[in-house]
Design a protein around this motif. Structure first.
Motif, PDB file in Angstrom:
ATOM      1  N   GLU A  24       7.197   6.307  12.590  1.00 57.65           N
ATOM      2  CA  GLU A  24       7.655   6.886  11.304  1.00 57.65           C
ATOM      3  C   GLU A  24       8.985   7.674  11.496  1.00 57.65           C
ATOM      4  O   GLU A  24       9.716   7.837  10.527  1.00 57.65           O
ATOM      5  N   ASP A  25       9.203   8.074  12.729  1.00 59.24           N
ATOM      6  CA  ASP A  25      10.591   8.550  12.833  1.00 59.24           C
ATOM      7  C   ASP A  25      11.743   7.603  12.610  1.00 59.24           C
ATOM      8  O   ASP A  25      12.814   8.001  12.372  1.00 59.24           O
ATOM      9  N   GLU A  26      11.127   6.416  13.099  1.00 57.45           N
ATOM     10  CA  GLU A  26      12.188   5.343  12.663  1.00 57.45           C
ATOM     11  C   GLU A  26      12.147   4.725  11.153  1.00 57.45           C
ATOM     12  O   GLU A  26      12.745   3.691  10.832  1.00 57.45           O
ATOM     13  N   HIS A  27      11.346   5.528  10.378  1.00 57.54           N
ATOM     14  CA  HIS A  27      11.195   5.688   8.935  1.00 57.54           C
ATOM     15  C   HIS A  27      10.194   4.311   8.445  1.00 57.54           C
ATOM     16  O   HIS A  27      10.365   3.795   7.376  1.00 57.54           O
ATOM     17  N   TYR A  28       9.604   3.749   9.340  1.00 64.78           N
ATOM     18  CA  TYR A  28       8.486   2.719   9.033  1.00 64.78           C
ATOM     19  C   TYR A  28       7.229   3.421   8.363  1.00 64.78           C
ATOM     20  O   TYR A  28       7.119   4.614   8.646  1.00 64.78           O
ATOM     21  N   LYS A  29       6.775   2.751   7.314  1.00 65.65           N
ATOM     22  CA  LYS A  29       5.526   3.200   6.934  1.00 65.65           C
ATOM     23  C   LYS A  29       4.521   2.839   7.770  1.00 65.65           C
ATOM     24  O   LYS A  29       4.476   1.729   8.435  1.00 65.65           O
ATOM     25  N   VAL A  30       3.602   3.596   8.243  1.00 65.48           N
ATOM     26  CA  VAL A  30       2.600   3.349   9.284  1.00 65.48           C
ATOM     27  C   VAL A  30       1.097   3.636   9.114  1.00 65.48           C
ATOM     28  O   VAL A  30       0.812   4.682   8.366  1.00 65.48           O
ATOM     29  N   SER A  31       0.260   2.645   9.365  1.00 62.29           N
ATOM     30  CA  SER A  31      -1.279   3.139   9.213  1.00 62.29           C
ATOM     31  C   SER A  31      -1.917   2.865  11.002  1.00 62.29           C
ATOM     32  O   SER A  31      -1.474   1.746  11.459  1.00 62.29           O
ATOM     33  N   ALA A  32      -2.695   3.845  11.168  1.00 57.52           N
ATOM     34  CA  ALA A  32      -3.310   3.526  12.492  1.00 57.52           C
ATOM     35  C   ALA A  32      -4.690   3.569  12.252  1.00 57.52           C
ATOM     36  O   ALA A  32      -5.307   4.432  12.055  1.00 57.52           O
ATOM     37  N   VAL A  33      -5.386   2.577  12.931  1.00 55.61           N
ATOM     38  CA  VAL A  33      -6.948   2.228  12.814  1.00 55.61           C
ATOM     39  C   VAL A  33      -7.453   1.996  14.150  1.00 55.61           C
ATOM     40  O   VAL A  33      -6.728   1.674  15.358  1.00 55.61           O
ATOM     41  N   GLU A  34      -8.475   2.224  14.404  1.00 55.96           N
ATOM     42  CA  GLU A  34      -9.156   2.215  16.055  1.00 55.96           C
ATOM     43  C   GLU A  34      -9.951   0.930  16.216  1.00 55.96           C
ATOM     44  O   GLU A  34      -9.972   0.786  17.432  1.00 55.96           O
ATOM     45  N   ASN A  35     -10.287   0.149  15.339  1.00 56.76           N
ATOM     46  CA  ASN A  35     -10.881  -1.045  15.724  1.00 56.76           C
ATOM     47  C   ASN A  35     -10.697  -2.277  14.856  1.00 56.76           C
ATOM     48  O   ASN A  35     -10.116  -2.087  13.677  1.00 56.76           O
ATOM     49  N   ALA A  36     -11.316  -3.355  15.136  1.00 62.43           N
ATOM     50  CA  ALA A  36     -11.193  -4.729  14.214  1.00 62.43           C
ATOM     51  C   ALA A  36     -11.750  -4.549  12.891  1.00 62.43           C
ATOM     52  O   ALA A  36     -11.055  -4.964  11.858  1.00 62.43           O
ATOM     53  N   PRO A  58     -13.684  -1.923  21.966  1.00 65.27           N
ATOM     54  CA  PRO A  58     -14.930  -2.077  21.851  1.00 65.27           C
ATOM     55  C   PRO A  58     -15.159  -3.030  20.756  1.00 65.27           C
ATOM     56  O   PRO A  58     -14.704  -3.048  19.704  1.00 65.27           O
ATOM     57  N   GLY A  59     -16.423  -3.831  20.670  1.00 63.71           N
ATOM     58  CA  GLY A  59     -16.954  -4.590  19.805  1.00 63.71           C
ATOM     59  C   GLY A  59     -15.969  -5.811  19.597  1.00 63.71           C
ATOM     60  O   GLY A  59     -15.819  -6.453  20.684  1.00 63.71           O
TER      61      GLY A  59
END
Length: 455
Positions: A24-36, A58-59
């Motif tokens: 985000e500091d590099e101006h990308y839009k970001v989503s972060a998730v924990e699994n498949a 996991p999974g």
């Protein structure tokens, strides 16, 4: 514009948080998730420009999720695999499934940022090459020095400075798609995709899926709106769209979002929409074949592409353009057109407009030999009729009173030229040497409809 939307998939919260903050500091839009499972939902909601995918989770692990995404064909977005326990076999498998690169933990953020930049640039080049291969016309240009064409280019360049909706009208083959590409090339969206869809070639059952995409049993097929994200979408022959999909299109344009067929999550609409038609859409509105509210939503800025008959002085320049393009790109022999050949082509009525001219030039280069294209070759290619002898007329015509025979001939003559010019009365007046008011009276007297029936 935003440099891109990145999806981070990693089961370690600290790594997710660190990557999100740096990106985000590099101006990308970001989503972060924990699994498949969360990654599948995120991709359904909005297709990312790039995915950072951890292998060991996991999974469902990262390789299994990558395999799942690749089963429908080539990946829609670049995927960079990340692992703290990587092996050569894992890296080879990831590459085979279409991953762009493989990075080991602990991740060097400097290396990761460079890899992301290269992956996005590589994907941009891939999409541009695909767009160029699909492009029907040889160049996104509008050829011609006539006042009409100069005015058209000026108008398009002014329109391109805005993001308003545009409805392009013009006869079939006049260059509406070329005008749309010219507009895209002069807009702020020029570095993003230009996507064209012909709605006459799409059945009502598949129209919504073609435009908005589809979700079925966990598989996602992006539609034209997603493919054109950030760029321009040309809806060619918009009059061919069924009423149900017209309603769905209107809602998408008004709400600035849409849902895929079979899906539930709204997706932002980030594409300039240009519509084009050779139909009289106002007549279609009157006949309830086209929605009035959609017509006015699309027709924010009207643009008309003139028929080739209206700027026939550009014919020699267009011929020169196509001859050079076909010699360079289709490996056809270069041939020079004689003055007589050019004059004949300049004075032809071109009912099929620029598309017909291109086909005629191609035919002359393929089927004939010699350094020059002659007037006789042009006459043969255009199919101009040979002189008719009195013996070739029907015997019944020769037995009629002169007035009746003359009326029958004039009726056939005018119907022939109306069909040839696509019902252009002004052009028929020029070809026949008649004053237009007199021509209208003659057509009424003979019971001739100025608009010939469609074949």
């Amino acid at each position: 514009m935003n440099p891109g939307y990145i999806l981070v998939v990693d089961d370690e919260p600290d790594i997710r948080r660190l990557m999100q903050e740096i990106l985000e500091d590099e101006h990308y839009k970001v989503s972060a998730v924990e699994n498949a499972a969360a990654a599948r939902e995120a991709v359904k909601k909005q297709r990312p420009d790039l995915v950072l995918l951890d292998i060991w989770m996991p999974g469902t692990d990262g390789i299994s999720l990558l395999r799942e995404w690749s089963q429908a064909g080539p990946l829609e977005m670049p995927v960079i695999m990340i692992s703290g326990h990587g092996t050569v076999e894992t890296a080879v498998e990831a590459t085979r499934l279409g991953a762009y690169d493989f990075i080991e933990k602990p991740v060097s953020m400097g290396k990761l940022l460079v890899t992301i930049e290269r992956a996005l640039e590589n994907d941009k080049l891939r999409r541009e090459n695909l767009r160029l291969r699909r492009q029907a016309e040889p160049a996104a240009t509008l050829t011609g020095k006539s006042a009409l064409m100069q005015q058209l280019r000026d108008n398009i360049e002014r329109i391109a400075a805005t993001d308003a909706g545009v409805l392009i009208a013009g006869e079939a083959g006049s260059g509406k798609a070329v005008a749309a590409r010219y507009l895209h090339a002069h807009s702020a969206r020029k570095d993003h995709p230009f996507v064209e869809v012909s709605l006459t070639a799409v059945t009502p059952a598949h129209a919504a899926a073609q435009l908005f995409g589809q979700e079925s049993k966990g598989a996602v097929t992006p539609g034209c709106f997603e493919q054109a994200a950030g760029g321009t979408l040309l809806l060619n022959e918009i009059g061919g769209l069924d009423l149900a999909t017209q309603a769905r299109l209107l809602d998408a344009l008004e709400q600035k979002r849409f849902t895929r067929v079979g899906g539930h999550e709204p997706i932002p609409l980030d594409a300039r929409v240009i519509a084009a038609s050779d139909q009289d859409l106002l007549k279609a509105v009157e006949e309830k074949r086209f929605r009035e509210d959609l017509y006015y939503r699309l027709n924010v800025v009207p643009l008309r592409v003139p028929s080739l008959r209206e700027h026939h002085e550009d014919v020699p320049e267009l011929i020169n353009f196509y001859v050079n393009w076909m010699a360079d790109n289709e490996h056809l022999a270069y041939r020079k057109f004689t003055t007589g050949a050019l004059n004949l082509l300049r004075n032809y009525s071109w009912p099929g407009n620029v598309r017909e001219l291109r086909n005629v030039v191609q035919r002359l280069l393929i089927l004939h030999r010699g350094e020059e294209v002659t007037e006789a070759e042009v006459e043969q290619t255009l199919g101009n009729p040979a002189p008719v002898s009195p013996e070739s007329y029907p015997p019944t015509l020769m037995e009629m009173p002169l007035r009746d025979a003359r009326d029958q001939f004039e009726k056939a003559y005018l119907e022939h030229h109306l069909k040839r010019t696509g019902g252009n009365v002004a052009e028929v007046a020029r070809l026949s040497g008649m004053e237009r008011t007199h021509l209208y009276r003659k057509l009424k007297q003979l019971g001739v409809n100025p608009k010939p029936p469609k074949e």
